[in-house]
Structures are given as C-alpha cells and as structure tokens.
Write an enzyme that holds these catalytic residues in place. Structure first.
Site, PDB file in Angstrom:
ATOM      1  N   ASP A 261      44.342  34.780  36.381  1.00  0.00           N
ATOM      2  CA  ASP A 261      43.284  34.861  36.336  1.00  0.00           C
ATOM      3  C   ASP A 261      42.128  34.402  36.586  1.00  0.00           C
ATOM      4  O   ASP A 261      41.912  33.362  35.729  1.00  0.00           O
ATOM      5  CB  ASP A 261      43.040  36.932  35.294  1.00  0.00           C
ATOM      6  CG  ASP A 261      41.441  37.567  36.176  1.00  0.00           C
ATOM      7  OD1 ASP A 261      41.336  37.395  37.589  1.00  0.00           O
ATOM      8  OD2 ASP A 261      40.816  38.338  35.263  1.00  0.00           O
TER       9      ASP A 261
ATOM     10  N   ASN B 298      52.826  43.551  57.055  1.00  0.00           N
ATOM     11  CA  ASN B 298      52.471  42.504  56.326  1.00  0.00           C
ATOM     12  C   ASN B 298      51.058  42.340  55.174  1.00  0.00           C
ATOM     13  O   ASN B 298      50.197  42.136  56.242  1.00  0.00           O
ATOM     14  CB  ASN B 298      53.403  40.717  57.170  1.00  0.00           C
ATOM     15  CG  ASN B 298      53.592  39.737  55.722  1.00  0.00           C
ATOM     16  OD1 ASN B 298      52.972  39.921  54.914  1.00  0.00           O
ATOM     17  ND2 ASN B 298      54.853  39.605  55.647  1.00  0.00           N
TER      18      ASN B 298
ATOM     19  N   LYS C 241      38.649  35.698  43.800  1.00  0.00           N
ATOM     20  CA  LYS C 241      39.438  34.609  43.510  1.00  0.00           C
ATOM     21  C   LYS C 241      40.562  35.021  43.671  1.00  0.00           C
ATOM     22  O   LYS C 241      40.853  36.182  44.245  1.00  0.00           O
ATOM     23  CB  LYS C 241      39.311  34.428  41.533  1.00  0.00           C
ATOM     24  CG  LYS C 241      38.172  34.390  41.286  1.00  0.00           C
ATOM     25  CD  LYS C 241      37.680  32.971  41.819  1.00  0.00           C
ATOM     26  CE  LYS C 241      36.278  32.821  40.098  1.00  0.00           C
ATOM     27  NZ  LYS C 241      35.704  34.571  40.964  1.00  0.00           N
TER      28      LYS C 241
ATOM     29  N   TYR D 260      33.195  33.812  50.903  1.00  0.00           N
ATOM     30  CA  TYR D 260      33.509  34.065  49.217  1.00  0.00           C
ATOM     31  C   TYR D 260      33.993  35.424  49.194  1.00  0.00           C
ATOM     32  O   TYR D 260      32.818  36.440  49.320  1.00  0.00           O
ATOM     33  CB  TYR D 260      32.590  33.305  48.588  1.00  0.00           C
ATOM     34  CG  TYR D 260      32.815  34.373  47.125  1.00  0.00           C
ATOM     35  CD1 TYR D 260      33.824  33.291  46.185  1.00  0.00           C
ATOM     36  CD2 TYR D 260      32.284  35.102  46.554  1.00  0.00           C
ATOM     37  CE1 TYR D 260      33.794  34.441  44.822  1.00  0.00           C
ATOM     38  CE2 TYR D 260      32.565  35.961  45.026  1.00  0.00           C
ATOM     39  CZ  TYR D 260      33.894  35.460  44.695  1.00  0.00           C
ATOM     40  OH  TYR D 260      34.146  35.851  43.167  1.00  0.00           O
TER      41      TYR D 260
ATOM     42  N   SER E 188      70.752  29.223  32.205  1.00  0.00           N
ATOM     43  CA  SER E 188      72.402  28.591  32.562  1.00  0.00           C
ATOM     44  C   SER E 188      71.329  28.043  33.799  1.00  0.00           C
ATOM     45  O   SER E 188      72.294  28.976  35.111  1.00  0.00           O
ATOM     46  CB  SER E 188      72.890  30.048  32.761  1.00  0.00           C
ATOM     47  OG  SER E 188      72.774  31.125  33.385  1.00  0.00           O
TER      48      SER E 188
ATOM     49  N   ASP F 131      43.044  42.448  43.820  1.00  0.00           N
ATOM     50  CA  ASP F 131      41.791  43.037  42.617  1.00  0.00           C
ATOM     51  C   ASP F 131      40.847  43.692  43.306  1.00  0.00           C
ATOM     52  O   ASP F 131      40.543  44.008  45.101  1.00  0.00           O
ATOM     53  CB  ASP F 131      40.814  41.572  42.956  1.00  0.00           C
ATOM     54  CG  ASP F 131      39.660  41.918  41.158  1.00  0.00           C
ATOM     55  OD1 ASP F 131      39.077  43.069  42.139  1.00  0.00           O
ATOM     56  OD2 ASP F 131      38.461  41.395  41.061  1.00  0.00           O
TER      57      ASP F 131
END
Ligand code: F6R
Ligand code: MG
Ligand code: MG
Length: 390
Positions: free
Chosen positions: A135, A108, A235, A232, A246, A15
């Site tokens: 989301d 990374n 999310k 925080y 298959s 985000d």
C-alpha cells in the site's frame, strides 16, 4: 497419459473506499466481498479464495481452473468490488469506489482500475507460494525485490549452490507508457536489465520464468491508475505472487529483500518517496503521513487448487529491525518536507500546483542579462513527461 490439471492463482485488488481517510479497509466491505466469493466457490466458478487487505486496498486471492484473464473470474472480482463499494458508500467511507474507473465491465478488469497478478501452472507435489500486497506505492516498488530474489546471488544463495536454480531466470519487463514488454535473460543480461528497471515509474518487472524450462516463477501487477484515467485517482498499490522452494528460491530468499526497506514512490498524495515497511496483517494500515508505504506477505500451500494457509510471513521478530530501520529512514526523509528527493520529481507527482504557480509567476520571471537559455538535455525524466502527457 493422464492430463495434468492446471491451477490458476489470481490476486486482484482495488481500493473501494476506506475507514478514516485512506488508511484501512472496513470489515463490512471485506465481508461483502467474502460473501460474493463464497457463493462463487459453491457454484464452482473458483476453487478457493482468501479476502484480506493491504492498508486501504481490498485484496482478493483466488484459485481456480479457468486460466489467466478469465472473463468469469475477472467478472467475479468486479462484482465483489462493486458490492463492497456499495457497502462503502452506505457507510460513507472515504473515497468509496475510488478505483472502479468505469461502470461497464467487458470481460477483463485490466484497464478498469483494479490491479491484477495472475499465474497458471501445473502444481508440484507441494506448492508453496508467497502473495505480496503493498500500500502507498506503485508496481515498480517490486522491481528491486524481484531482482534480488531471482538474480542477486548475495540474496539468493540457491543461485550459487542449488543446481536447480543455477541457470538463472528470465525477466519480462513491461513499459507502462508504451504498453510493450521485453524479455531479458539473467545472469547474462543483468546490466541491461538493471539499466531499465532502475526507472521504476516506467519499466516494471511483470513476470519471471525459470530459464531452463520456462516455468512461471513470479507475476506482478503492472496497472498504473493515473495513466489509465489520465488524472490522479489514487495509488496503484501493487500485488505480486511468487512460487517458492524446490527449484525456485526458498521462502526465506523470497522474503530477504524486504529486510532492508528500500525507498519507493507513493507516500503521501502519491508524491513522496518513503521506505517500504514489511508488516504483519495487524499493522497493514497506513497512519503516519499516510504511510509509510507497507508490504504484507502471506504464504500459502496450493493443493489441488485449494489454498492452505495463510502464514503471515512478516509477523516475525526477525523483521523488527527492518521495521525499525524503516522508521529511522522515515524520520530522516520526512525532515526534507517538500524538497526532492523526498518529494517526487514534477513528472511523477500525483498532486501538483506547479502549472498553476508557474502560470501565475510567468510574467514575473525576467531574463537575466548574460545568461543564455540552456539547451534541455534529452534525459529520461523528459521522456517520461512527454509520454505522461500523451
Ligand atoms: C491515497 C493516499 C493519500 C491521499 C491523501 C490525500 O491512497 O495515499 O495519501 O493522497 O490522503 O487524499 P485526499 O485528496 O482524498 O484528501
Ligand atoms: Mg486510498
Ligand atoms: Mg491504497
């Protein structure tokens, strides 16, 4: 002997800011990311890509020959997010750059904010995959569907009637607090698996393999932003890749768990449970009470590391009833307002005034004569909060 080429599918999301609150990605940020990936495709860093959104999350679906955790591919995703975040800042979009926790990329994107689901395989003659992007929820939201897809015979008929699936699957479950994982073999260890993955905030189905030949079947992002940043920051809004047909569950078996919208954590302020609504891309935006949580499913064929598609799989009246159920459940649970179980437990909320309120009230709590202090039971939620505070 001709060496078989490996193909990697990498779905990396972040985000980086959105339009009109935490609601939907702006087209200019999609364009900025697309430009970076298009240049990388010309240079041969990746073979192909598709850029899209799940609500306010920018999603990069890439195919390449570089394997999982490739510094080059992760570096490319990081660059695309940085460029998109720049556009986001210029446009004054909301929470611009939110998920890019660090300025320093070192090979990374794991631990830096973005979510990653990657898998490498030798392509079958025809290789259908389904990419899920959600989301307003967390990685554990995929635990229930992954269980149903790969272990529930009432969902996946192939487990019962197809000799190629009949042996079952192996689940790798990741403990996000301890950074460790465990492998469980289904169906024989089904009850042990369910005992842990029901705790969706902690134990996350990270990968699934076909048991008889250890062939990769599914990969889920396990990043939990709040745990990385220690506060925080938004999310985790997970992604997942599933191989179909298959010898793997059929596309219809892969989608079937979403017919009944289950309750997931992450609605409004990351602090409420709500039903996860399966939607086509045009409804991939979160409006009502910043939700309800949504999931998009795109189907592709992978051919010589190129992406053919997508098919917007929930764009089907067959999921109208599921959406309606989600609305009914949303109406119902919304009426609980600030009460659990609509609101998450205190150890899982991303916003809270509880410490402050308790501090203010601490001298006003009076001992009640004759009432002993209870011994706190050692329950899972207590274990969670112990770890969360680490
Ligand atoms: C964020 C989200 C939202 C926000 C809410 C409050 O992904 O889902 O529900 O938590 O809109 O956001 P702020 O604090 O930024 O006003
Ligand atoms: Mg957001
Ligand atoms: Mg989001």
């Amino acid at each position: 002997m001709v060496e078989k080429k490996l193909t990697t599918v990498s779905v990396i999301k972040a985000d980086i800011g959105s339009l009109a609150g935490h609601h939907v990605v702006h087209p200019d940020t999609l364009a900025a990311a697309t430009k970076i990936l298009a240049e990388a495709k010309i240079k041969g860093v990746i073979e192909d890509f598709y850029v899209t959104n799940a609500g306010d999350d920018l999603e990069l679906i890439m195919t390449h020959r570089k394997g999982v955790d490739s510094p080059e591919v992760h570096g490319l995703a990081w660059e695309a997010f940085k460029e998109a975040a720049k556009v986001s800042k210029d446009l004054g979009l909301y929470a611009a750059g939110q998920d890019l926790l660090s300025d320093a990329f070192s090979g990374n994107v794991r631990g830096l904010g973005p979510g990653v689901a990657e898998m490498e395989f030798v392509e079958r003659p025809s290789e259908p995959i389904v990419v899920f992007m959600a989301d307003k929820t967390e990685p554990g939201a995929f635990n229930l569907p992954m269980f149903k897809i790969f272990a529930d015979p009432f969902n996946t008929a192939g487990l019962v009637v197809d000799p190629k699936l009949h042996d079952g699957f192996k689940f790798e479950v990741f403990d996000v607090f301890e950074g460790r994982s465990v492998e469980l073999f289904l169906p024989e260890e089904m009850y042990d698996l369910l005992a842990i993955i029901g705790t969706t905030g902690r134990y996350i189905v990270r990968r699934v393999y076909r048991k008889k030949d250890n062939e990769i079947a599914a990969a889920v992002s396990v990043e939990r932003l709040g745990l990385m940043a220690g506060r925080y920051v938004g999310k985790d809004d997970p992604v997942a890749v599933v191989r179909a047909q298959s010898g793997f569950p059929a596309v219809g078996e892969v989608l079937e768990p979403f017919a009944t919208p289950h309750l997931v954590a992450g609605w409004m302020r990351g602090s409420h449970y709500g039903p996860i609504m399966p939607v086509p891309l045009r409804y991939s935006k979160c409006t009502r009470f910043d939700g309800p949580p949504r999931v998009v499913a795109l189907g592709f064929q992978v051919k010589e590391a190129k992406l053919v598609g997508p098919a917007d799989l929930f764009d089907d009246p067959a999921f109208d009833n599921s959406r309606r159920t989600a609305e009914v459940v949303a109406d119902y649970i919304r009426r609980m307002g600030p009460f659990m179980p609509h609101r998450l437990g205190p150890e899982e909320m991303e916003y809270t005034t509880l410490p402050e309120v308790l501090e203010r009230l601490k001298d006003r709590f009076k001992a009640v004569a004759g009432e002993p202090k209870a011994k706190k039971p050692k329950i899972e939620s207590e274990l969670l909060s112990t770890h969360a505070a680490d």
